[in-house]
Design an enzyme around this catalytic site. Sequence first.
Site, PDB file in Angstrom:
ATOM      1  N   ARG A   1      34.127  35.906  31.136  1.00 19.50           N
ATOM      2  CA  ARG A   1      34.335  36.650  29.882  1.00 19.50           C
ATOM      3  C   ARG A   1      34.541  35.712  28.700  1.00 19.50           C
ATOM      4  O   ARG A   1      33.942  35.905  27.639  1.00 19.50           O
ATOM      5  CB  ARG A   1      35.517  37.610  29.997  1.00 19.50           C
ATOM      6  CG  ARG A   1      35.212  38.840  30.822  1.00 19.50           C
ATOM      7  CD  ARG A   1      36.422  39.740  30.918  1.00 19.50           C
ATOM      8  NE  ARG A   1      37.537  38.988  31.467  1.00 19.50           N
ATOM      9  CZ  ARG A   1      38.818  39.270  31.283  1.00 19.50           C
ATOM     10  NH1 ARG A   1      39.174  40.290  30.530  1.00 19.50           N
ATOM     11  NH2 ARG A   1      39.764  38.546  31.835  1.00 19.50           N
TER      12      ARG A   1
ATOM     13  N   ASN B   1      35.927  43.024  32.192  1.00 18.03           N
ATOM     14  CA  ASN B   1      35.834  43.103  33.641  1.00 18.03           C
ATOM     15  C   ASN B   1      35.810  44.567  34.047  1.00 18.03           C
ATOM     16  O   ASN B   1      36.391  45.413  33.368  1.00 18.03           O
ATOM     17  CB  ASN B   1      37.043  42.430  34.305  1.00 18.03           C
ATOM     18  CG  ASN B   1      36.960  40.925  34.295  1.00 18.03           C
ATOM     19  OD1 ASN B   1      35.900  40.344  34.115  1.00 18.03           O
ATOM     20  ND2 ASN B   1      38.097  40.276  34.495  1.00 18.03           N
TER      21      ASN B   1
END
Length: 99
Positions: A26, A44
Amino acid sequence: MSGADRPDRIARRIHVKGKVQGVWFRAWTVEQAAELGLDGWVRNRADGSVEAVAAGPADRVEEMIARCRRGSPASRVDSIDVEDTPGVVAQGFTQKPTV
């Protein structure tokens, strides 16, 4: 706000599966998006995958998709699904909470 419906911009939802959590995927995605000047977000998912929306000029969004296919240095990308995302995407690129 940045409209994906503008003729010079596109928005794509990118769903990445593989070893993509716990490997800085990320944060890496946010860095890549900033480098490319894209708007959108990344998060996520509870199933272990990562989901993102990237909006901007078509060539830059396509480059982001290519980078996601390769993945961050510590990740392993097994598959990637990409689809159009209509509507408006907020300016900037952020990490969202897990869903």
